[in-house]
Design a protein around this motif. Structure first.
Motif, PDB file in Angstrom:
ATOM      1  N   GLN A 190      50.873 -28.052  34.861  1.00 55.35           N
ATOM      2  CA  GLN A 190      51.349 -26.711  34.429  1.00 55.35           C
ATOM      3  C   GLN A 190      50.596 -25.550  35.307  1.00 55.35           C
ATOM      4  OE1 GLN A 190      53.702 -26.905  31.712  1.00 55.35           O
ATOM      5  NE2 GLN A 190      53.594 -29.080  32.521  1.00 55.35           N
ATOM      6  N   SER A 191      51.249 -24.281  35.561  1.00 56.21           N
ATOM      7  CA  SER A 191      50.832 -23.293  36.148  1.00 56.21           C
ATOM      8  C   SER A 191      49.295 -23.011  35.605  1.00 56.21           C
ATOM      9  CB  SER A 191      51.735 -22.381  36.388  1.00 56.21           C
ATOM     10  OG  SER A 191      51.883 -21.784  35.078  1.00 56.21           O
ATOM     11  N   GLN A 192      48.304 -22.856  36.364  1.00 62.01           N
ATOM     12  CA  GLN A 192      47.197 -22.551  35.837  1.00 62.01           C
ATOM     13  C   GLN A 192      46.427 -23.587  34.919  1.00 62.01           C
ATOM     14  OE1 GLN A 192      46.027 -19.295  36.640  1.00 62.01           O
ATOM     15  NE2 GLN A 192      48.006 -19.003  37.313  1.00 62.01           N
ATOM     16  N   GLU A 193      47.042 -24.752  35.242  1.00 62.52           N
ATOM     17  CA  GLU A 193      46.073 -26.080  34.537  1.00 62.52           C
ATOM     18  C   GLU A 193      45.107 -26.433  35.490  1.00 62.52           C
ATOM     19  OE1 GLU A 193      47.607 -29.373  31.566  1.00 62.52           O
ATOM     20  OE2 GLU A 193      48.765 -29.231  33.525  1.00 62.52           O
ATOM     21  N   SER A 194      43.719 -26.469  34.891  1.00 61.30           N
ATOM     22  CA  SER A 194      43.001 -27.055  35.612  1.00 61.30           C
ATOM     23  C   SER A 194      42.883 -28.647  35.672  1.00 61.30           C
ATOM     24  CB  SER A 194      41.187 -26.742  35.211  1.00 61.30           C
ATOM     25  OG  SER A 194      41.215 -27.314  33.984  1.00 61.30           O
ATOM     26  N   GLU A 230      41.849 -29.941  32.457  1.00 56.99           N
ATOM     27  CA  GLU A 230      42.836 -29.840  31.360  1.00 56.99           C
ATOM     28  C   GLU A 230      44.036 -30.837  31.321  1.00 56.99           C
ATOM     29  OE1 GLU A 230      42.389 -25.045  30.527  1.00 56.99           O
ATOM     30  OE2 GLU A 230      43.793 -25.737  32.054  1.00 56.99           O
ATOM     31  N   TYR A 231      44.407 -31.172  32.897  1.00 58.01           N
ATOM     32  CA  TYR A 231      45.431 -31.862  33.328  1.00 58.01           C
ATOM     33  C   TYR A 231      45.032 -33.473  32.766  1.00 58.01           C
ATOM     34  CZ  TYR A 231      48.955 -34.300  36.068  1.00 58.01           C
ATOM     35  OH  TYR A 231      50.048 -34.843  36.782  1.00 58.01           O
ATOM     36  N   VAL A 290      46.350 -30.163  41.237  1.00 57.81           N
ATOM     37  CA  VAL A 290      45.563 -29.502  40.260  1.00 57.81           C
ATOM     38  C   VAL A 290      44.257 -29.264  40.652  1.00 57.81           C
ATOM     39  CG1 VAL A 290      46.608 -29.970  38.091  1.00 57.81           C
ATOM     40  CG2 VAL A 290      45.337 -31.796  39.096  1.00 57.81           C
ATOM     41  N   GLY A 310      44.291 -26.278  42.745  1.00 55.75           N
ATOM     42  CA  GLY A 310      44.762 -25.247  41.984  1.00 55.75           C
ATOM     43  C   GLY A 310      46.176 -24.482  42.808  1.00 55.75           C
ATOM     44  N   PRO A 368      50.301 -24.819  42.639  1.00 63.88           N
ATOM     45  CA  PRO A 368      51.180 -25.160  41.692  1.00 63.88           C
ATOM     46  C   PRO A 368      52.048 -26.202  42.323  1.00 63.88           C
ATOM     47  CG  PRO A 368      51.620 -23.040  42.626  1.00 63.88           C
ATOM     48  CD  PRO A 368      50.293 -23.424  42.955  1.00 63.88           C
TER      49      PRO A 368
END
Ligand SMILES: [Zn+2]
Ligand SMILES: [Zn+2]
Length: 156
Positions: free
Chosen positions: A6-10, A13-14, A73, A76, A78
């Motif tokens: 997802q956008s902004q997903e680190s 988090e991923y 990811v 960073g 997308p």
């Protein structure tokens, strides 16, 4: 399951999201990926943001995601193409980037030669996990096909 970053997903988090979606515990994922549980813990806590080659490869296979997604990811960046990796087995040279047209969810055939695009191994049908691979890691079949083998599949 949506395994696209997802956008902004680190990276943390991923990895955590995909692991949870697969119903794996940290220990199970670490075992599957062949990495140390503490290394995985560091990744999920965001302490490790750059994966080494071994963790990268192991995690991509254990999480069943293209290693390009992990690349994206961790850097960073997308993912533009929300779809799976697709390529023309005739025109694509392994190790090079893919044509945007192939990646379009609506493309089924190569715009250059008309060959059906492929998103999995021709032999074992495992999804393609990395464009850096020349051969399927599961069965060893080369991703790129020569003219001869294309001709023989057409005449069958
Ligand atoms: Zn083609
Ligand atoms: Zn295969």
């Amino acid at each position: 399951m949506d395994n696209t970053p997802q956008s902004q997903e680190s990276l943390a988090e991923y990895v955590k999201r995909i692991r949870t979606a697969l119903g794996l515990s940290q220990t199970e994922l670490a075992n599957k990926a062949g990495i140390h549980i503490q290394s995985l813990g560091k990744i999920e806590r965001g302490l490790t943001t750059k994966l080494n080659t071994k963790s990268h490869r192991g995690l991509a296979i254990a999480l069943q995601v293209p290693s390009e997604y992990l690349d994206a990811v961790s850097r960073g960046i997308p993912i533009n193409c929300a779809d799976r990796l697709k390529f023309c087995p005739h025109c694509w040279t392994p190790g090079t980037t893919l044509e945007d047209f192939w990646l379009s969810p609506r493309s089924l055939f190569c715009f250059l030669c008309g060959t059906a695009l492929r998103d999995s191994c021709a032999n074992c049908h495992e999804p393609i996990t990395s464009l850096k691979f020349r051969f399927c890691p599961y069965c060893g079949t080369p991703y790129k096909e020569s003219f001869d083998s294309l001709a023989s599949t057409k005449t069958q």
